[in-house]
Write an enzyme that holds these catalytic residues in place. Structure first.
Site, PDB file in Angstrom:
ATOM      1  N   CYS A 121       0.823  -1.208   0.000  1.00  0.00           N
ATOM      2  CA  CYS A 121       0.000   0.000   0.000  1.00  0.00           C
ATOM      3  C   CYS A 121       0.858   1.259   0.000  1.00  0.00           C
ATOM      4  O   CYS A 121       0.490   2.281  -0.600  1.00  0.00           O
ATOM      5  CB  CYS A 121      -0.950  -0.004   1.200  1.00  0.00           C
ATOM      6  N   THR A 122       2.023   1.189   0.655  1.00  0.00           N
ATOM      7  CA  THR A 122       2.915   2.353   0.695  1.00  0.00           C
ATOM      8  C   THR A 122       3.552   2.610  -0.659  1.00  0.00           C
ATOM      9  O   THR A 122       3.543   3.736  -1.161  1.00  0.00           O
ATOM     10  CB  THR A 122       4.015   2.154   1.755  1.00  0.00           C
TER      11      THR A 122
END
Length: 389
Positions: free
Chosen positions: A173-174
């Protein structure tokens, strides 16, 4: 001097006949070892030349093992070096049985585990010559280690697996949504963008064109998010998980390994018992200690390891967890109990037959205190875990 044969082994390129390997080969030949074998599956890259001193610009593209062997034999007379351009796994136990001792300078945990288990499996206590001392050396920037392993007698490499640092990973997600570091951009380019653009074409981190594409794409993404620091060398380091090699560290660890080889070959002094750590970040510091053998080691021990798990965890989640667990570190596991197959990676028919178990919870499949056997096609042994809830 005793004519002792030596094998230096590597996979994945940077240590076999590379930075550490060049130092080891040179030291052994100058110390009087007459019959040396070297195995390396890598070819010479221009980036190797700053520290791998057996190679020249004209050698770029050639197999490291062959070039290193020829260089040493041209410079040092009365030494025979037999090179092999390939993997350590290409050779069987009969091949390794011919040697007096084995020295490893590997940058691959999987390769270390393989040769360690192979040498342990070779030991026949009725035949003392079947025990081949293993000297393991490794470097990581300004840090390094050297150790002596007597298969089945001292702690083996597998016994110390939990000493290894956890590999750095970044949340998907980062890297997909909120990158903050140059490494995030490189991971996004190699992990997410490459398969999207090239579909089924696998990224080859040794192919300069592939690396250049990842670098260009990561640089563009970094520009979009005002992130600096994306370079070609960092791109190589991230996608190949490279830690910078320091020539002085290589020289120190190679000297330690060869010193132990000389002591074992000649019995001139007691050999290391059994682990030496070197740290050169701020000063020169070494520490020696005896690493203890583990009774529950899957290679040299004989009892199952206790493994505490959540009974509500699905088998699929459990398998994903095994890859990051320090005491296991198995990436493509097949799991069995004494009376049933839990999940088999191959052949395809058995994978399909056991696939429904992936969505089941552990309590549906394994009893508290029951043992499971875990195998991996890349490792010549099985890990036994006693599941505790």
């Amino acid at each position: 001097m005793t004519n002792v044969e030596y094998t230096h082994i590597d996979i994945n390129g940077t240590s076999g006949a590379g930075g550490l390997g060049c130092e080891i080969l040179k030291n052994l030949a100058l110390s009087g070892f007459k019959d040396i074998h070297v195995i390396d599956m890598d070819t010479i890259d221009i980036s190797n030349l700053n520290r791998q001193f057996l190679f020249r610009s004209k050698d770029v593209g050639k197999p490291k093992a062959l070039v290193a062997a020829n260089f040493i034999m041209n410079r040092i007379k009365n030494v025979k070096i037999t090179p092999y351009f390939g993997k350590i796994q290409d050779k069987d136990e009969e091949y390794y049985m011919q040697f007096g001792l084995v020295i490893c300078g590997l940058d691959s945990v999987e390769a270390r585990r393989w040769i360690n288990a192979t040498l342990v499996n070779m030991v026949d206590h009725a035949n003392p010559e079947s025990l081949k001392p293993l000297i393991d050396g490794g470097t990581e920037g300004f840090k390094g280690q050297a150790r002596v392993i007597l298969p089945t007698i001292t702690s083996c490499y597998e016994c110390s697996l939990d000493m290894l640092g956890k590999q750095i990973t970044f949340p998907i997600c980062t890297i997909a949504n909120t990158p903050r570091l140059p490494e995030h951009c490189i991971e996004w380019s190699s992990v997410l963008e490459w398969p999207k653009v090239f579909k089924d074409k696998k990224l080859d981190n040794d192919n300069p064109e592939h690396v250049q594409w990842v670098y260009n794409t990561a640089f563009q993404r970094a520009t979009e998010f005002n992130i600096s620091g994306v370079t070609y060398s960092l791109t190589q380091g991230v996608i190949k998980n490279i830690i910078p090699a320091i020539a002085s560290t290589n020289a120190i660890i190679a000297a330690s390994c060869c010193n132990e080889a000389l002591k074992i070959a000649t019995t001139c002094n007691p050999y290391l018992s059994n682990y030496m750590m070197y740290i050169g970040n701020d000063s020169v510091y070494t520490y020696t200690f005896e690493h203890q053998q583990k009774e529950d080691c899957p290679v040299c021990g004989n009892i199952a390891q206790d493994f505490f798990a959540n009974k509500e965890t699905t088998l699929e989640e459990f398998i994903d967890h095994l890859a990051d667990t320090q005491q296991v570190r198995i990436k493509t596991p097949s799991l069995r109990t004494a009376d049933k197959n839990l999940y088999l990676q191959a052949p395809p028919q058995l994978e399909e037959a056991t696939r429904p178990n992936l969505s089941k919870t552990l309590k549906e499949l394994v009893l508290d205190g029951e043992e499971i056997s875990i195998t991996d096609p890349g490792l010549p042994f099985s890990v036994k875990l006693k599941i505790r809830y």
